[in-house]
Write a protein that holds these residues in place. Structure first.
Motif: not given
Length: 332
Positions: A319-330
């Motif tokens: 996610a970081l590499i893709a430039g998006v906020v990592p989904e951390l709720s799972v």
């Protein structure tokens, strides 16, 4: 720098840290530029040599040479026996711990507490040097407290006893890891000895490494806490000292590759159950400079399997590499 027959190139050493400088981390730091990586502190007590913890700490199979093993204890003959035992199990350099400030170590009069008894220091060093044919090194602090800075006297005792290289953490035991490292004290010790001296304390960047070398005249540098979550610091410092230029920071892809390799090594070395738990602190160190660090740790620490830990970590960095906020709720 040379330790006995072993050239240490580059002259950058991963400092021994209990619970950190295990075999997977030593191998990683050597791959990323450390010239030497010292093992975690191993006990001198033979009754504990066959515990699971000690067997892991004494495992050096496949580890790049030279292999340096740190021993700790208070009795000259016990430490001499421990040195022989570790040499029989692969140690090529024996390092004696007289620098650890931990309360449980010092309460047993080991680690930096030994600096309070200079006669005992001499007996220990002489016994260990006599016991083994490999080179013996020593790590100390500048003294027990501000009123008892006897690092120079201990250093001279060490040289006379046959210690071939000395590492000095530029703080007293009382300081623990607070305050500012005393580079002037390290310089004083270096100027008084013929054996190599390694400087330790607060070396956390290429510029600081160059400054400490200039300020102390040391033959090598020990890097400890700054390598936690940043094992590539060794190649950064080595490159800067050799060229005067700074390497670019590792990309997120580089960090992802290094971290996943480290996780796999921890799982393989300790087994899944223990490896997953030991890996958690390393995951936190790798992510500590990211704004989502707390959320990442809260999620990844729930992983109970190697597969889940690898997947959560991979997804985070992807996610970081893709430039998006990592989904951390799972949940793991």
């Amino acid at each position: 720098m040379q330790i006995g027959p072993h050239p240490i190139t580059p002259a950058l050493v991963l400092a021994p840290m209990a619970g950190v400088t295990d075999k997977p981390f030593r191998q990683l730091c050597k791959r990323l530029g450390a010239g030497l990586a010292v093992s975690e502190m191993t006990t001198g007590n033979p009754l504990l040599w066959h515990t699971r913890k000690s067997l892991h700490r004494m495992d050096h199979i496949g580890e790049p040479a030279p292999i340096s093993v740190q021993i700790a204890g208070t009795e000259p003959q016990v430490l001499a026996d421990a040195a022989r035992h570790n040499v029989d199990h692969g140690a090529q350099i024996i390092d004696i711990n007289m620098g650890c400030p931990a309360k449980k170590v010092c309460n047993a009069w080991a680690g930096s507490a030994l600096m309070r008894d200079e006669a005992l220091v001499a007996r220990i060093l002489e016994a260990v040097v006599r016991a083994v044919e490999v080179p013996v090194t020593l790590k100390i602090r500048t003294g027990w407290n501000a009123e008892n800075r006897n690092g120079l006297r201990i250093a001279r005792i060490a040289e006379s006893a046959g210690i071939v290289a000395l590492a000095v953490h530029g703080r007293t035991r009382d300081q623990q890891y607070t305050g500012v490292a005393e580079y002037d004290t390290i310089a004083e010790i270096k100027s008084a000895l013929r054996i190599p001296v390694m400087a330790n304390g607060d070396i956390d960047s290429p510029h600081k490494a160059a400054f400490v070398l200039q300020a102390t005249g040391a033959d090598a540098l020990l890097i400890g806490r700054a390598a936690q979550g940043r094992p590539w610091i060794f190649r950064e410092i080595s490159h800067y000292l050799a060229t005067g230029d700074l390497l670019p920071a590792p990309t997120l892809g580089d960090v992802r590759e290094i971290l996943l390799s480290h996780l796999h090594a921890l799982h393989d070395f300790y087994g899944e159950h223990q490896g997953v738990r030991i890996a958690r602190k390393h995951l936190g160190w790798y992510a500590k400079d990211r704004p989502e660090n707390a959320a990442f740790r809260a999620v990844v620490n729930r992983a109970e399997s190697a597969e889940a830990q690898i997947r959560l970590t991979s997804d985070y960095f992807d996610a970081l590499i893709a430039g998006v906020v990592p989904e951390l709720s799972v949940a793991a």
